[in-house]
Every structure is written in structure tokens, then in C-alpha cells.
Design an enzyme around this catalytic site. Structure first.
Site, PDB file in Angstrom:
ATOM      1  N   GLY A 277      65.797  86.071 -97.462  1.00  0.00           N
ATOM      2  CA  GLY A 277      66.544  86.710 -96.386  1.00  0.00           C
ATOM      3  C   GLY A 277      68.029  86.512 -96.628  1.00  0.00           C
ATOM      4  N   ARG A 314      75.537  80.551 -85.382  1.00  0.00           N
ATOM      5  CA  ARG A 314      75.300  79.590 -86.469  1.00  0.00           C
ATOM      6  C   ARG A 314      76.208  78.359 -86.420  1.00  0.00           C
ATOM      7  NH1 ARG A 314      75.734  80.102 -91.189  1.00  0.00           N
ATOM      8  NH2 ARG A 314      73.892  78.944 -91.770  1.00  0.00           N
ATOM      9  N   CYS A 346      81.907  80.185 -71.838  1.00  0.00           N
ATOM     10  CA  CYS A 346      82.173  78.956 -71.109  1.00  0.00           C
ATOM     11  C   CYS A 346      81.245  77.839 -71.560  1.00  0.00           C
ATOM     12  CB  CYS A 346      82.049  79.227 -69.617  1.00  0.00           C
ATOM     13  SG  CYS A 346      83.237  80.471 -69.118  1.00  0.00           S
TER      14      CYS A 346
HETATM   15  C1  LIG Z   1      63.073  82.397 -92.439  1.00  0.00           C
HETATM   16  C2  LIG Z   1      62.004  82.591 -93.416  1.00  0.00           C
HETATM   17  C3  LIG Z   1      62.267  83.146 -94.678  1.00  0.00           C
HETATM   18  C4  LIG Z   1      63.652  83.519 -95.126  1.00  0.00           C
HETATM   19  O1  LIG Z   1      64.447  82.419 -95.408  1.00  0.00           O
HETATM   20  P1  LIG Z   1      65.883  82.591 -96.100  1.00  0.00           P
HETATM   21  O2  LIG Z   1      66.428  81.228 -96.132  1.00  0.00           O
HETATM   22  O3  LIG Z   1      66.661  83.500 -95.225  1.00  0.00           O
HETATM   23  O4  LIG Z   1      65.656  83.156 -97.449  1.00  0.00           O
HETATM   24  C5  LIG Z   1      61.200  83.349 -95.526  1.00  0.00           C
HETATM   25  N1  LIG Z   1      59.928  83.010 -95.185  1.00  0.00           N
HETATM   26  C6  LIG Z   1      59.640  82.475 -93.993  1.00  0.00           C
HETATM   27  C7  LIG Z   1      58.238  82.127 -93.670  1.00  0.00           C
HETATM   28  C8  LIG Z   1      60.657  82.231 -93.072  1.00  0.00           C
HETATM   29  O5  LIG Z   1      60.365  81.688 -91.898  1.00  0.00           O
END
Ligand SMILES: *Cc1c(COP(=O)(O)O)cnc(C)c1O
Length: 422
Positions: A277, A314, A346
Site C-alpha cells: 500500500g 498520522r 481543538c
Molecule cells: C495494511 C495492510 C497492508 C498494506 O501495508 P503497507 O504497509 O501499506 O504496504 C497489506 N496487507 C494487510 C493484511 C494489511 O493489513
């Protein structure tokens, strides 16, 4: 590597100037670069040329339909964690046979929907889920293709809130219970074992935890195969980290990651799946915000931005660092001042940077909060009754609003008055 650069002293996303988008859309807004998305996908997917590989983009990192479609057109599949994400993946054009379903709490309705859709596999995270999936599949007269997500009890050496591969985490099947889970699955009429899955966390900046976890998985695959289980798909999850701070040592390149894996997996004859991701979308997005006020505190200067923790959580949630740069290039010999960059919400936790040395940011000036493409817009909310932040996608010299800013009417229309109050 991304496509946000100064051109003629002004920050651009590819060939579009950020102030131009700001004039059209208002601030704050997220801005994504298509070229960066495609490049990151290709660098990752291309690193595994030698293997039979499927890269399933983790939809939870950025769920915008236009972002998903941009990646789907490059060949990406999808890693989903809810029915809502399955709807998104399908609408964006991801083929069902490229979708994997992760998550510890898939409901029976979600399992049924995904089964009827014909997804590639369910990454099953508990014995209870296995039984539920068997029931649902049997009722539908079909067999559910499954991988077990195993928990290798490896420390990913990342922030505790995004570490998922330790035995005290809620994720995956306990290592000691993996054999029993596979053996049970093999007896169920609604289940077809296709593989194994592991995801140990996110923003991992060192290959060691990966290689320790993957080696354990390889040993387990050999044991399971020796007992007659069919392990074809090996899903190694996501988690590869990105650089959030210019000048920091970069995390391992996908090429190094791929080489480590291909060496480990040599001769194993499996289909590799990945669920990246952040690595794809993190540095493909920025959050653009305008300075509302400057304020001098007791011993601090506050730069008060029009973006806040509800738009990008974040820093508040993960103590994350995001580089912040002015949209007008301050030049290389500019002075810096030490400031806190905060939002209007706030909450004292509403800060993007504390005691940060930045080029002076004047009232009305635009700034870009970098590396905001992953876990940014997806975690935004309307706290303080602030409107959801819009998203913009750039493609060369064009841009499009891919999620408009709602109106206050839209926001209020989500509520209903109780009849006894009218
Ligand atoms: C969040 C998640 C990802 C993606 O993780 P990244 O660090 O964004 O690459 C992949 N697999 C599962 C099961 C996740 O929960």
C-alpha cells in the site's frame, strides 16, 4: 522518487502548478500524481520479473476509485479488508480473480458477498472464521479458496500501532496452531486450501524482519506439503517502508526486497502475491494547506494551517514525521525559523510538526505536507464539523477532482432529527 518538484520557483505536481489547483479547488486538498503511482507500481511489480507474481494494491492505504483504477490499468489486483473495499475494487475495474480478502473480522455477509463475487482467495485469520466461511460456502454450494494468515511472532521493528506479526497482536493464526488449522481446513467441504499468507506490519525499513518471517513461512510450507496440503499461493503481505524525511537513509529498494525473496524462495514452485500500500501511494500524494495565522506563544511560534488532524491523522496517531515545504520555492540560502505547524482542531494533539526548522511561512502562504498519499485521505473524518478534504489527481498537464469537497448542507444532511424533536 516522485513527481512533485519546483518549476520556475513554484511547486508542481507533474506539469500542474499547485497554486493553480488551489485556486480551482480551495484549500486544504490532497493531490496525487498519476505518473508517481504508475512508477511505484512498475518498480515493485517489475522487481519480480523472474517469478509468477500478483501485486494486490492494499486498498485501505488509499481507497479513491480513480487511484485504484490508475493502478488496476497497470495490472494491479487488490487487497481488501471489508465489503466496502470490495465494492470499490470492483467499481474501479479490478478483476475478481485478482482480489484477496484480509482482516480478522470478516462478517458472514462479507464472506458471502466475496464468495459470490468469485475472489481469488480469503486470507483466513482464525479457526472461528474458517468455520464461518465453511458454513457460508456450503450454503452457497461452493468451496472457498483460502490461505491461512499465519502469525510468525517476528518483531517488525516499526511503530507499535502498525506492528502486526507479534504473537500478542490480534492478527493471523498463532504459529503453534498453524498445522491444526490446515489439517482442519482440509476436512471441510466448503473450503479449498490454496496457500499461506503473512503480513508482519507496515513502514518496515529493514529487510531482516521480512526475511526472518519469510524463512519461517518457507519451513512451514515444506512441512505442510509433506503432509499433503496444497500450497500454491504464497502471499507475503505488504509493509515495505518509504522515506518520510528528505536526507534520511532510504528504506530498502523493492529490487533488494525482491532479490531477498527470490533467493529464499528458490525452487519452491509457488505463485507469489504481495499486498503493498504505502510503498505505492505514500510518496505519490501531498496535502496542500494554507497558513491561516501565525501566533507567538510563550516560547514558541505557531504556524496555524487550514488542514488539521482530521484531514491527516498520522502525526497524531503514529507520531509520524512528514516533511513540510512551502509551495513557493524559498531558495537554498533562505533562513529557517523553529515553529510548530498546527491545525485549527481543538486538541493539543493537532499538530503536523513540533519544533521544526522551516523556511518562514507567512499568513496566506501555501505549504505542502509531503508523503501524504497513504493512510491520509482514507483516515480523514469530519471532527469539529470540518468538511472532508477533497482529492485531486494529476496526469501530465491535466488535473481532476476525484473527490469533491462536500457542502455544509451535505454534512448536515447525514443527520436526521428524531421525530419527537420536530
Ligand atoms: C495494511 C495492510 C497492508 C498494506 O501495508 P503497507 O504497509 O501499506 O504496504 C497489506 N496487507 C494487510 C493484511 C494489511 O493489513
Amino acid at each position: 522518487m516522485h513527481h512533485f518538484d519546483y518549476k520556475d520557483g513554484v511547486l508542481h505536481a507533474e506539469d500542474v502548478s499547485i497554486p493553480e489547483i488551489a485556486r480551482a479547488v480551495g484549500t486544504p486538498f490532497y493531490c496525487y500524481s498519476s505518473a508517481t503511482l504508475r512508477r511505484h507500481y512498475q518498480v515493485f511489480a517489475g522487481a519480480f520479473k523472474k517469478s509468477q507474481t500478483l501485486v494486490c494494491f492494499s486498498i485501505k492505504s488509499n481507497s479513491n476509485l480513480a487511484v485504484i483504477r490508475t493502478l488496476a490499468r497497470e495490472g494491479a489486483g487488490a487487497d481488501i479488508v471489508s465489503a466496502g473495499e470490495l465494492h470499490r475494487a470492483l467499481k474501479a475495474g479490478v478483476a475478481p480473480e485478482k482480489i484477496v480478502f484480509s482482516g480478522v473480522g470478516k462478517t458472514r455477509d462479507e464472506l458471502s458477498f466475496a464468495l459470490r463475487t468469485g475472489i481469488l482467495q480469503f486470507n483466513v485469520e482464525s479457526r472461528a472464521e474458517l468455520e464461518a466461511l465453511n458454513d457460508v460456502a456450503t450454503e452457497l454450494g461452493t468451496r472457498a479458496p483460502i490461505s491461512f494468515r499465519v502469525n510468525p511472532d517476528v518483531d517488525a521493528a516499526t511503530h507499535e500501532k502498525i506492528s502486526t506479526g507479534k504473537k500478542e497482536n490480534k492478527f493471523g493464526i498463532l504459529w503453534e496452531e498453524a498445522h491444526a488449522a490446515f489439517d482442519r481446513a482440509a476436512t471441510l467441504p466448503g473450503i479449498k486450501i490454496v496457500g499461506i499468507d503473512v503480513h508482519i506490519g507496515s513502514q518496515i525499513t529493514n529487510l531482516d524482519p521480512f526475511s526472518r518471517a519469510f524463512q519461517k513461512v518457507i519451513d512451514l510450507i515444506k512441512e505442510l506439503r509433506a503432509k499433503g496440503h496444497t500450497i500454491t499461493n504464497v502471499d507475503l503481505g505488504g509493509g515495505l517502508g518509504i522515506n518520510y524525511k528528505a536526507g534520511n537513509e532510504p528504506p530498502p529498494h523493492p529490487g533488494e526486497y525482491a532479490q531477498m525473496i527470490e533467493t529464499l524462495m528458490q525452487g519452491l514452485d509457488v505463485r507469489l502475491l504481495f499486498e503493498p500500500g504505502r510503498m505505492i501511494v505514500g510518496n505519490a500524494g501531498i496535502l496542500v494547506s494554507q497558513v491561516i495565522y501565525r501566533k507567538t506563544g510563550a516560547n514558541k511560534t505557531f504556524v496555524i494551517a487550514d488542514a488539521a488532524m482530521n484531514d491527516l491523522v498520522r502525526p497524531t496517531l503514529y507520531d509520524a514525521h512528514h516533511d513540510i515545504i512551502p509551495v513557493q520555492d524559498p531558495g537554498s540560502d533562505t533562513c529557517v525559523e523553529r515553529v510548530d505547524v498546527v491545525g485549527p482542531v481543538c486538541e493539543s494533539g493537532d499538530a503536523f510538526a513540533k519544533d521544526r526548522d522551516l523556511p518562514p511561512l507567512a499568513e496566506g502562504e501555501l505549504m505542502a505536507i509531503l508523503s501524504a498519499g497513504a493512510y491520509g485521505a482514507v483516515q480523514s473524518n469530519t471532527y469539529n464539523s470540518r468538511l472532508l478534504v477533497p482529492e485531486v489527481l494529476v496526469e501530465g498537464d491535466r488535473f481532476a477532482v476525484i473527490r469533491p469537497r462536500p457542502s455544509y448542507e451535505d454534512l448536515l444532511a447525514l443527520d436526521r432529527m428524531a421525530p419527537w424533536l420536530t
